[in-house]
Write a protein that holds these residues in place. Structure first.
Motif, mmCIF file in Angstrom:
data_model
loop_
_atom_site.group_PDB
_atom_site.id
_atom_site.type_symbol
_atom_site.label_atom_id
_atom_site.label_comp_id
_atom_site.label_asym_id
_atom_site.label_seq_id
_atom_site.Cartn_x
_atom_site.Cartn_y
_atom_site.Cartn_z
ATOM 1 N N LYS A 113 0.786 -1.297 0.026
ATOM 2 C CA LYS A 113 -0.026 -0.120 0.118
ATOM 3 C C LYS A 113 0.987 1.200 -0.057
ATOM 4 O O LYS A 113 1.678 1.446 0.649
ATOM 5 N N SER A 122 0.529 5.616 -1.784
ATOM 6 C CA SER A 122 -0.457 6.829 -2.225
ATOM 7 C C SER A 122 0.430 7.784 -3.319
ATOM 8 O O SER A 122 1.582 7.801 -3.128
ATOM 9 N N ASN A 145 -4.862 6.418 -3.349
ATOM 10 C CA ASN A 145 -4.338 5.409 -2.557
ATOM 11 C C ASN A 145 -4.039 4.140 -3.764
ATOM 12 O O ASN A 145 -4.859 3.905 -4.400
ATOM 13 N N SER A 179 -4.822 0.751 -8.442
ATOM 14 C CA SER A 179 -5.163 1.799 -7.506
ATOM 15 C C SER A 179 -6.547 1.490 -6.837
ATOM 16 O O SER A 179 -7.271 0.387 -7.300
ATOM 17 N N GLU A 180 -6.898 1.825 -5.735
ATOM 18 C CA GLU A 180 -7.938 1.872 -5.013
ATOM 19 C C GLU A 180 -9.179 2.185 -5.831
ATOM 20 O O GLU A 180 -8.841 3.539 -6.565
#
Ligand code: ADP
Ligand code: MG
Length: 475
Positions: free
Chosen positions: A102, A104, A117, A155-156
């Motif tokens: 993870k 960003s 994110n 990506s989220e």
């Protein structure tokens, strides 16, 4: 009814390593079909893949620059499917333990900042290419690209519209080019993305069913495909039907998306750990070394251009926002003492041409070497600024070499004072009325004489010399 759009991007970034992810095969673009293919890329029985360290280091740079978790132990899995351009019958990818977790990235939409994110970024190999339009009724397979290292950045689902999706894509492009991990040449497929789109009612907590549009490689197509897809999904739902989870293709001629296949579930691919590759362990020392050697990023370049090259903040911002343009600036500055001149050309004429064609500089025909030569020819007075504009336009269309264009079109600036003087005399003799008026105090007419000499020499006269000669002859 008001609908809200939800978008998630999977961006495939081709890492700029010399050799492939698991073989010594070359990653060079544009070679004859099937000439950059190693035994491993062909998937011959009995050969074993070896992971490319440089690909890992480049992936880690991306992770560090996005404040991501770096998984110092990561591993490879096999994703099984059958396709003619995938000789092994499986793609080696990182499913369970990706190198980058993870993180960003900050994007700018107009002057609004937003954080997107990133779920993960994993390494995988590219497939070959099926060529359908070369042989009548048959399909050719080119395996040059097979095994090329890709970093897939997921990506989220936090992107809210087409403009934001493009801004996110541009932010990733800026970062990977500055990190020197990808050349960013979209026309050659160095960056491509799959766009996942769904819609939901504003008050709904759960996300709607998504459609995935595959393989987009231009800002324009990303924007158009998303906008078409949003409209289509609204139509489907408002007519009482539901959106099907599927893979779609964007047709840029008809500006529409079409169903390609129903979406596979992960279990369709029978993922399992690749038995040919051990998990890859990155030591603390390696990680520190990569951290310490991260390349200069846009903000740092901007500051340096203001303090070292005396650029205005606005110029420094434009030039440092693109890695390719920054390189061009630095290369051209090595050919002249006049960094302002270089900045003026990039921010002025070159940017205007980019805007006109709506492309980024790496997708234009202007190379850094050619631009530096153009600046050199202006600085050493081979050509005038005015002629240089037409040379730049020529390069833009043809990609030809600056010196060839100057030679073939006979554009060399006329510096010889005696030639300029005889032309100036001719103009003076041909225009007695204007000479009279000028001498009686109509100063503005000076520009008329300069213009006539420039016209007579097709813009090739050195303007400074023309001024001096005319003053001498007229006053
Ligand atoms: P895959 O497409 O390989 O099945 P994932 O399930 O990880 O992979 O999802 C891929 C992308 O789809 C991610 O970028 C994610 O943000 C996005 N996504 C997931 N669900 C939705 C949704 N309902 N609407 C829009 N995007 C979504
Ligand atoms: Mg997907």
């Amino acid at each position: 009814m008001s609908w809200e759009t939800v978008i998630g991007l999977e961006i495939h970034v081709q890492l700029s390593t010399e050799s492939k992810l698991f073989s010594g095969g070359s990653t060079g673009f544009g070679a004859e079909p099937n000439t950059h293919v190693d035994l491993i890329d062909m998937g011959l029985p009995g050969v074993l893949p070896v992971a490319n360290k440089d690909a890992f280091y480049k992936a880690i740079r991306f992770g560090l620059a996005t404040n991501a978790e770096i998984n110092q132990t990561s591993s490879f899995d096999r994703k099984n499917y059958f396709y003619p351009d995938l000789p092994k019958g499986y793609q080696i990818t990182q499913m369970g333990m990706p190198i980058v977790g993870k993180g960003s990235i900050k994007i700018m939409v107009g002057d609004q900042e937003k954080i997107i994110n990133i779920t993960r970024a994993h390494l995988e190999e590219d497939a070959g290419k099926s060529i359908h339009d070369l042989f009548e009724g048959e399909t050719g397979v080119d395996l040059n690209r097979a095994g090329t290292p890709l970093l897939e950045i997921v990506s989220e689902p936090e992107i809210s519209n087409a403009k934001e999706a493009v801004a996110y894509f541009k932010a990733v492009k800026q970062l990977v080019t500055f990190l020197d991990i990808c050349d960013g040449i979209m026309a050659q497929g160095s960056m491509r993305c799959d766009v996942n789109v769904s819609i939901k009612k504003t008050e709904d907590k759960e996300l709607g069913t998504r459609a995935e549009i595959k393989n987009l490689n231009s800002f324009k197509f990303i924007e158009k495909a998303i906008n078409f897809e949003i409209e289509r999904q609204i139509r489907v739902i408002e007519s009482g039907e539901s959106v099907v989870q599927e893979t779609r293709l964007y047709d840029n001629v008809k500006n529409e998306t079409r169903s390609m296949r129903s979406k596979e579930e992960a279990n369709d691919y029978r993922y399992f750990p690749c038995p040919d590759l051990l998990p890859v362990v990155i030591t603390d020392e390696e990680l520190n070394e990569i951290k310490e050697n991260l390349p200069e990023l846009p903000g740092q370049k901007e500051k340096r251009y203001i303090s070292e090259a005396n650029l205005e903040e606005s110029e420094a911002k434009i030039i440092s926002s693109s890695k390719t343009m920054a390189n061009m600036f630095e290369d051209a500055c090595s050919k002249t003492d006049d960094s302002k001149l270089v900045a003026n050309w990039l921010v002025g004429d070159v940017s205007a041409l980019l805007n006109k064609d709506n492309i980024d500089i790496e997708d234009s025909k202007l190379t850094s070497i050619n631009f530096a030569t153009l600046i050199e020819r202006i600085s050493d007075k081979t050509i005038s600024g005015k002629i240089a504009k037409s040379v730049l336009e020529d390069i833009w269309e043809s990609g030809n070499d600056v010196d060839n264009i100057i030679k073939e079109k006979g554009l060399v600036q006329i510096q010889d004072e005696s030639i300029l003087e005889s032309i100036a005399n001719k103009i003076i003799n041909d225009n007695p009325g204007q000479v009279e008026a000028y001498r009686c105090g109509k100063d503005k007419l000076f520009g008329f004489f300069v213009g006539q000499v420039m016209k007579e020499t097709q813009g090739k006269a050195n303007p400074q010399s023309v001024n001096e000669i005319l003053r001498k002859l007229l006053n």
